[in-house]
Structures are given as structure tokens and as C-alpha cells.
Design an enzyme around this catalytic site. Structure first.
Site, short mmCIF file in Angstrom:
data_model
loop_
_atom_site.label_atom_id
_atom_site.label_comp_id
_atom_site.label_asym_id
_atom_site.label_seq_id
_atom_site.Cartn_x
_atom_site.Cartn_y
_atom_site.Cartn_z
CD GLN A 1 -12.93 -1.76 -0.94
OE1 GLN A 1 -12.13 -1.73 -0.03
NE2 GLN A 1 -14.15 -2.23 -0.80
CG HIS B 1 -8.28 0.15 -2.96
ND1 HIS B 1 -7.51 -0.94 -2.63
CD2 HIS B 1 -8.93 0.51 -1.81
CE1 HIS B 1 -7.68 -1.24 -1.35
NE2 HIS B 1 -8.53 -0.38 -0.84
NE ARG C 1 -10.25 -5.18 0.21
CZ ARG C 1 -9.48 -4.19 0.68
NH1 ARG C 1 -10.04 -3.16 1.29
NH2 ARG C 1 -8.17 -4.21 0.53
CB CYS D 1 -13.99 1.11 -0.10
SG CYS D 1 -13.30 2.76 0.10
CG ASP E 1 -13.45 6.34 -1.01
OD1 ASP E 1 -13.45 6.14 0.22
OD2 ASP E 1 -12.42 6.24 -1.70
NE ARG F 1 -3.84 0.70 1.83
CZ ARG F 1 -5.07 0.78 2.33
NH1 ARG F 1 -5.29 1.47 3.43
NH2 ARG F 1 -6.08 0.17 1.75
N1 CP Z 1 -11.19 -0.13 2.29
C1 CP Z 1 -9.90 -0.21 2.70
O1 CP Z 1 -8.96 -0.45 1.93
O2 CP Z 1 -9.74 -0.03 4.04
P1 CP Z 1 -8.38 0.13 4.86
O3 CP Z 1 -7.82 1.47 4.50
O4 CP Z 1 -8.79 0.02 6.28
O5 CP Z 1 -7.44 -0.96 4.44
N1 NVA Z 2 -9.83 6.74 -1.37
C1 NVA Z 2 -9.43 6.31 -0.06
C2 NVA Z 2 -9.65 4.84 0.10
C3 NVA Z 2 -9.33 4.29 1.45
C4 NVA Z 2 -9.51 2.82 1.54
C5 NVA Z 2 -7.98 6.68 0.20
O1 NVA Z 2 -7.15 6.50 -0.71
O2 NVA Z 2 -7.67 7.15 1.28
#
Ligand code: CP
Ligand code: NVA
Length: 303
Positions: free
Chosen positions: A134, A131, A289, A261, A222, A104
Site C-alpha cells: 500500500q 502494509h 496498487r 488506502c 485510514d 494477507r
Molecule cells: N487498501 C487495501 O489494501 O484494500 P483491500 O483491503 O481492499 O485490499
Molecule cells: N488498517 C486497515 C487497512 C485496510 C486496507 C486494516 O488493517 O483493516
């Protein structure tokens, strides 16, 4: 066999993605101790985080253990990456220790560089651009509630961010209509929309939430400020008219679902009445997930 990286949904054809969804369903049905083939117990997945996470971290960790393997969690601030060691060198070093890596991170180039230099599979656990894990879980969730997604209409309401980009990839590959309602200033990348059009996808952009929601099978949103976004105040102002509330849900199909998400901010991108209401499937998405990522891991490891 070529390395099986899972970087973005657009890199797969519809049949391969369908197979992953079918595998996720089967793994979900068979449960944590199911009959699915198991990994050698020494198989190690590195979970690497430049940004915080709840769902991605825990669901990958549990998925890997349920498949019979092990994990180690690396926060970049605690590794030499945090002191400037290159992604390329990190990829080559970690490939000597572990059997797959999930990352990530912010810049999308980090994940492509990791995949370029790794000699084990690499999985995208979120970048500024996408993502994919997701949205694989989201497609699974949609289909559990509303049947096959092909030919249906999903409305994305809000910032055209990383999750929206993966929804765009999914719309093209799974063959559904995606309507994106966003302020002009936060529109999707024109290159992404051109790609969708070239591929014969049906992705429409409007600045009017009601137009996108009209008769849709799912409304999705989101957070208005993603991790790493610097312009929080400006975004909050621009996005204020884009809250998914009961009035907007009423514009969608009667049996439409609400998707997010998570994490969510009640009162900003979604009203509490909607996210905690009967049409919301957000906790099924969170659960899925685990199942979708088990399918991705099983594919990466050739199980
Ligand atoms: N939806 C998602 O990716 O959540 P986290 O940021 O908690 O991993
Ligand atoms: N769009 C959000 C998603 C978090 C899971 C971010 O990137 O922070």
C-alpha cells in the site's frame, strides 16, 4: 540468487526502494501490454487470504496476468490452514507448486514464518503490523501529484495502525518527515519510533491533529477499526476528534493532497467533502496498487 521476499519497507535501502518506484512508473507508462519483459506463462502466484480484500486481491491478480503469469486465490477458510495446518508446512507444500506467494494475514509472525519456510518469494499483502505494498503505491501517488517526496512533510491523522507503520518505514527510507497525530492510547509502538530515530528519520508524534496538519504536503488517514480490532467502540470514541475534515485540510499546505488506502468510512475518519473533494487522490492510490505491485513482482521474479 537469494530469495527475493517483499515483507517490509524497512528491510530495503533507499536506492532499492527508489528503483522499485521508478520501475512502477515505467510499467504504468508502458501500459498493460507494454514492452516490459514477460514471465513464462506457467509462472504461478498464490494469493492467500486470512482476511477480506478488494484492492489487494484484484490488483495482484491483474498485475500478475499483465506480466504474463497466472494466479490462484486461496482463502484460508477453504484450505487446511483453516483447520490448523501449520504455516511452515503450508510454505513447504505450496513451494512445490507455485513460483511466489502473497499472504494477507493477522499476526505478522505468519508472514515471517511463511518466508522462512518457503523456497519461493513471499510478499506481504497486509498484516496487523504493516502494509508495505500500500505505502509503495502511496509514495508513487504522492510523487505523481506533488513531486519528489524526500524532504516533504506527510501528516498521518488517526490510529497508528499497520498502514501508519509502513508510512513510518517509508519516511525513514525515502527521507521525508512524518507527523503522526493520534490519541495517546493508540500511539505507535515505541520500538518502531526508536528504530526511526536510530536510523536518522524524522517521525514526530502528537495528539493534536492541527499540529500535525500544519503546512503538511499530504494528510493521510485510514479506518478507525482495522480488520481484527476487537475494541471498536473504544476506538470510535478515542478517534472521534481525529476526523479529516475541510477545516483540517485548510491547516495543511494550499496544494496538499488527501490520501486514504481505502476502504473508507465517510463521516468517521474523513468527511465526504474531503474524500470526494478536489484534493483527494484516493482512486489514484487504488490504481497505483496495480503498478507498484507489478514492480514488486517483477523484482521478486528477477525480470
Ligand atoms: N487498501 C487495501 O489494501 O484494500 P483491500 O483491503 O481492499 O485490499
Ligand atoms: N488498517 C486497515 C487497512 C485496510 C486496507 C486494516 O488493517 O483493516
Amino acid at each position: 540468487m537469494a530469495l527475493r521476499h517483499f515483507i517490509d519497507i524497512d528491510q530495503f535501502d533507499g536506492a532499492a526502494l527508489r528503483a522499485l518506484i521508478a520501475s512502477a512508473r515505467a510499467l504504468k507508462e508502458s501500459g498493460p501490454k507494454g514492452a516490459a519483459p514477460k514471465l513464462d506463462p506457467s509462472t504461478m502466484l498464490a494469493l492467500m487470504f486470512d482476511k477480506p480484500s478488494t484492492r489487494t486481491r484484484v490488483s495482484f491478480d491483474v498485475a500478475m496476468r499483465q506480466l504474463g503469469g497466472q494466479t490462484l486465490v486461496l482463502n484460508s477458510s477453504e484450505t487446511q490452514i483453516g483447520r490448523g495446518e501449520s504455516i511452515a508446512d503450508t510454505a513447504r507444500v505450496l513451494s512445490r507448486y507455485v513460483d511466489a506467494m502473497m499472504l494477507r494475514t493477522g499476526p505478522h509472525a505468519n508472514i515471517t514464518e511463511l518466508a522462512e519456510y518457503a523456497s519461493v518469494p513471499v510478499i506481504n499483502g497486509l498484516t496487523e503490523r504493516s502494509h508495505p505494498c500500500q505505502v509503495m503505491a502511496d509514495v508513487l501517488t504522492f510523487e505523481e501529484h506533488r513531486g519528489p517526496i524526500g524532504g516533504r512533510t506527510v501528516a498521518w491523522i488517526g490510529d497508528a495502525n499497520n498502514v501508519a507503520n509502513s508510512w513510518t518505514h517509508a519516511a525513514v527510507r525515502f527521507g521525508f518527515t512524518l507527523r503522526i497525530a493520534c490519541p495517546k492510547e493508540l500511539s505507535p509502538d515505541p520500538a518502531l519510533l526508536n528504530w526511526a530515530a536510530r536510523e536518522g528519520g524524522n517521525v514526530e508524534v502528537t495528539s493534536v491533529p492541527g499540529e500535525a496538519a500544519d503546512g503538511a504536503d499530504a494528510l493521510v488517514t485510514d479506518v478507525w477499526v482495522s480488520m481484527g480490532d476487537a475494541d471498536a467502540d473504544k476506538r470510535m470514541k478515542l478517534l472521534a476528534p481525529y476526523q479529516v475534515d475541510e477545516k483540517l485540510m485548510d491547516a495543511a499546505a494550499k496544494d496538499a493532497i488527501f490520501m486514504h488506502c481505502l476502504p473508507a468510512h465517510r463521516g468517521d475518519e474523513v468527511s465526504a467533502a474531503v474524500i470526494d473533494g478536489p484534493q483527494s487522490v484516493v482512486f489514484d492510490e487504488a490504481e497505483n496498487r496495480l503498478h507498484a505491485q507489478k514492480a514488486v513482482l517483477a523484482w521478486c521474479f528477477g525480470l
